[in-house]
Scaffold this motif. Structure first.
Motif, PDB file in Angstrom:
ATOM      1  N   MET A 125       0.649  -1.408  -0.013  1.00 32.79           N
ATOM      2  CA  MET A 125       0.143   0.057   0.022  1.00 32.79           C
ATOM      3  C   MET A 125       0.978   1.275   0.034  1.00 32.79           C
ATOM      4  SD  MET A 125      -3.127  -1.300   2.366  1.00 32.79           S
ATOM      5  CE  MET A 125      -4.252  -0.363   1.801  1.00 32.79           C
ATOM      6  N   GLY A 126       0.278   2.258  -0.384  1.00 34.84           N
ATOM      7  CA  GLY A 126       1.100   3.557  -0.295  1.00 34.84           C
ATOM      8  C   GLY A 126       0.277   4.660  -0.392  1.00 34.84           C
ATOM      9  N   ILE A 127       0.865   5.966  -0.022  1.00 34.23           N
ATOM     10  CA  ILE A 127       0.425   7.244   0.037  1.00 34.23           C
ATOM     11  C   ILE A 127       1.250   8.314  -1.069  1.00 34.23           C
ATOM     12  CG2 ILE A 127      -0.165   9.390   1.018  1.00 34.23           C
ATOM     13  CD1 ILE A 127      -0.702   7.503   3.469  1.00 34.23           C
ATOM     14  N   PHE A 128       0.671   8.834  -2.112  1.00 35.41           N
ATOM     15  CA  PHE A 128       1.453   9.335  -3.009  1.00 35.41           C
ATOM     16  C   PHE A 128       1.054  10.962  -3.028  1.00 35.41           C
ATOM     17  CE2 PHE A 128       2.122   5.190  -4.379  1.00 35.41           C
ATOM     18  CZ  PHE A 128       3.219   5.003  -5.118  1.00 35.41           C
ATOM     19  N   VAL A 129       1.843  11.673  -3.085  1.00 36.83           N
ATOM     20  CA  VAL A 129       1.622  13.296  -3.359  1.00 36.83           C
ATOM     21  C   VAL A 129       0.666  13.465  -4.492  1.00 36.83           C
ATOM     22  CG1 VAL A 129       2.692  15.465  -3.641  1.00 36.83           C
ATOM     23  CG2 VAL A 129       3.692  13.798  -2.019  1.00 36.83           C
ATOM     24  N   SER A 130       1.132  12.660  -5.555  1.00 39.43           N
ATOM     25  CA  SER A 130       0.512  12.798  -6.949  1.00 39.43           C
ATOM     26  C   SER A 130      -0.217  11.498  -7.053  1.00 39.43           C
ATOM     27  CB  SER A 130       1.427  12.941  -8.058  1.00 39.43           C
ATOM     28  OG  SER A 130       2.328  14.305  -7.793  1.00 39.43           O
ATOM     29  N   GLU A 131      -1.315  11.352  -6.226  1.00 40.41           N
ATOM     30  CA  GLU A 131      -2.250  10.098  -6.379  1.00 40.41           C
ATOM     31  C   GLU A 131      -2.878  10.070  -7.822  1.00 40.41           C
ATOM     32  OE1 GLU A 131      -6.078   9.078  -4.342  1.00 40.41           O
ATOM     33  OE2 GLU A 131      -4.487   8.837  -2.891  1.00 40.41           O
ATOM     34  N   ASP A 132      -3.310  10.861  -8.450  1.00 32.76           N
ATOM     35  CA  ASP A 132      -3.871  10.670  -9.748  1.00 32.76           C
ATOM     36  C   ASP A 132      -2.815  10.326 -10.516  1.00 32.76           C
ATOM     37  OD1 ASP A 132      -6.335  11.555  -8.845  1.00 32.76           O
ATOM     38  OD2 ASP A 132      -6.266  13.655  -9.572  1.00 32.76           O
ATOM     39  N   LYS A 133      -1.765  10.786 -10.845  1.00 33.23           N
ATOM     40  CA  LYS A 133      -0.804  10.619 -11.460  1.00 33.23           C
ATOM     41  C   LYS A 133      -0.308   8.932 -11.381  1.00 33.23           C
ATOM     42  CE  LYS A 133       4.157  11.322 -12.977  1.00 33.23           C
ATOM     43  NZ  LYS A 133       5.388  11.580 -12.272  1.00 33.23           N
ATOM     44  N   ALA A 134      -0.167   8.367 -10.058  1.00 36.56           N
ATOM     45  CA  ALA A 134       0.166   7.078  -9.631  1.00 36.56           C
ATOM     46  C   ALA A 134      -0.913   6.189 -10.155  1.00 36.56           C
ATOM     47  CB  ALA A 134       0.429   6.983  -8.159  1.00 36.56           C
ATOM     48  N   ILE A 135      -2.394   6.665 -10.005  1.00 36.56           N
ATOM     49  CA  ILE A 135      -3.277   5.834 -10.636  1.00 36.56           C
ATOM     50  C   ILE A 135      -2.972   5.653 -11.960  1.00 36.56           C
ATOM     51  CG2 ILE A 135      -5.821   5.769 -10.900  1.00 36.56           C
ATOM     52  CD1 ILE A 135      -5.928   6.884  -8.204  1.00 36.56           C
ATOM     53  N   ALA A 136      -3.112   6.729 -12.752  1.00 32.20           N
ATOM     54  CA  ALA A 136      -2.843   6.773 -14.240  1.00 32.20           C
ATOM     55  C   ALA A 136      -1.773   5.669 -14.733  1.00 32.20           C
ATOM     56  CB  ALA A 136      -2.711   8.215 -14.719  1.00 32.20           C
ATOM     57  N   GLU A 137      -0.742   5.777 -14.111  1.00 36.98           N
ATOM     58  CA  GLU A 137       0.443   5.023 -14.327  1.00 36.98           C
ATOM     59  C   GLU A 137       0.147   3.507 -13.981  1.00 36.98           C
ATOM     60  OE1 GLU A 137       3.787   7.199 -12.376  1.00 36.98           O
ATOM     61  OE2 GLU A 137       3.902   8.445 -14.202  1.00 36.98           O
ATOM     62  N   GLY A 138      -0.851   3.113 -13.320  1.00 38.71           N
ATOM     63  CA  GLY A 138      -1.167   1.922 -12.802  1.00 38.71           C
ATOM     64  C   GLY A 138      -0.155   1.415 -11.687  1.00 38.71           C
ATOM     65  N   ILE A 139       0.309   2.194 -11.021  1.00 36.84           N
ATOM     66  CA  ILE A 139       0.932   2.078  -9.754  1.00 36.84           C
ATOM     67  C   ILE A 139      -0.130   1.797  -8.482  1.00 36.84           C
ATOM     68  CG2 ILE A 139       2.615   2.696  -7.988  1.00 36.84           C
ATOM     69  CD1 ILE A 139       4.053   4.484 -10.359  1.00 36.84           C
ATOM     70  N   LEU A 140      -0.962   2.615  -8.593  1.00 40.47           N
ATOM     71  CA  LEU A 140      -2.123   2.455  -7.273  1.00 40.47           C
ATOM     72  C   LEU A 140      -3.378   2.254  -7.992  1.00 40.47           C
ATOM     73  CD1 LEU A 140      -1.642   5.663  -5.248  1.00 40.47           C
ATOM     74  CD2 LEU A 140      -0.964   3.498  -4.696  1.00 40.47           C
ATOM     75  N   ASP A 141      -4.207   1.453  -7.265  1.00 38.75           N
ATOM     76  CA  ASP A 141      -5.427   1.104  -7.729  1.00 38.75           C
ATOM     77  C   ASP A 141      -6.317   2.362  -7.211  1.00 38.75           C
ATOM     78  OD1 ASP A 141      -4.817  -1.424  -8.390  1.00 38.75           O
ATOM     79  OD2 ASP A 141      -5.285  -2.409  -6.701  1.00 38.75           O
ATOM     80  N   LYS A 142      -7.450   2.314  -7.998  1.00 41.57           N
ATOM     81  CA  LYS A 142      -8.469   3.768  -7.621  1.00 41.57           C
ATOM     82  C   LYS A 142      -8.952   3.222  -6.309  1.00 41.57           C
ATOM     83  CE  LYS A 142      -9.643   4.821 -12.203  1.00 41.57           C
ATOM     84  NZ  LYS A 142     -10.602   4.907 -13.231  1.00 41.57           N
TER      85      LYS A 142
END
Length: 142
Positions: A125-142
């Motif tokens: 699991m993670g918390i990203f400053v640029s969450e939308d970018k991480a989701i778009a790159e496939g790193i984070l699930d929505k």
């Protein structure tokens, strides 16, 4: 190809390193932030060909439990030469003795890291400053 490996941040030109990340292409990283990140990392390596920075990587490690490999970059002229694998393998070697060696990657490079012995984790699991970018790159699930 006679590549020189260095394991300290002494005399690194941080602007040159930032340019390496830009052209690798691994995004825009500010020189002053790279200096902080690499200086605070237990393990680091920089690869030079005739004083030209052509590869780099680091492992943020605590010395016993966890080593996190990150910021592995190879100059486009040297990609597909095995240099990226060599950097990762050296950081893994330096990290031996830690209970776990981790990294995160985008989905496009999972096969590469799997070939170097890394296994997909079932729970991360993670918390990203640029969450939308991480989701778009496939790193984070929505």
């Amino acid at each position: 190809m006679d590549i020189e490996w260095r394991y300290t941040a002494d005399a690194v030109d941080w602007r040159e390193l930032a340019e390496l990340y830009r052209i690798a292409p691994l995004g825009k990283k500010l020189p002053e932030r790279l200096e902080i990140a690499f200086t605070n990392s237990l393990f680091k390596c920089f690869l030079f060909d005739n004083r030209k920075l052509v590869g780099a990587g680091r492992a943020l490690a605590d010395g016993v439990d966890c080593s996190y490999l990150c910021d592995v970059a190879v100059h486009p002229d040297y990609q597909d030469s095995g240099m990226g694998a060599s950097i990762v393998n050296k950081l893994v070697e330096l990290s031996r003795g830690h209970s776990k060696i981790l990294l995160y990657t985008d989905p496009d490079t999972e096969e590469f890291y799997n070939s170097l012995g890394f296994k997909r984790m079932n729970a991360a699991m993670g918390i990203f400053v640029s969450e939308d970018k991480a989701i778009a790159e496939g790193i984070l699930d929505k």
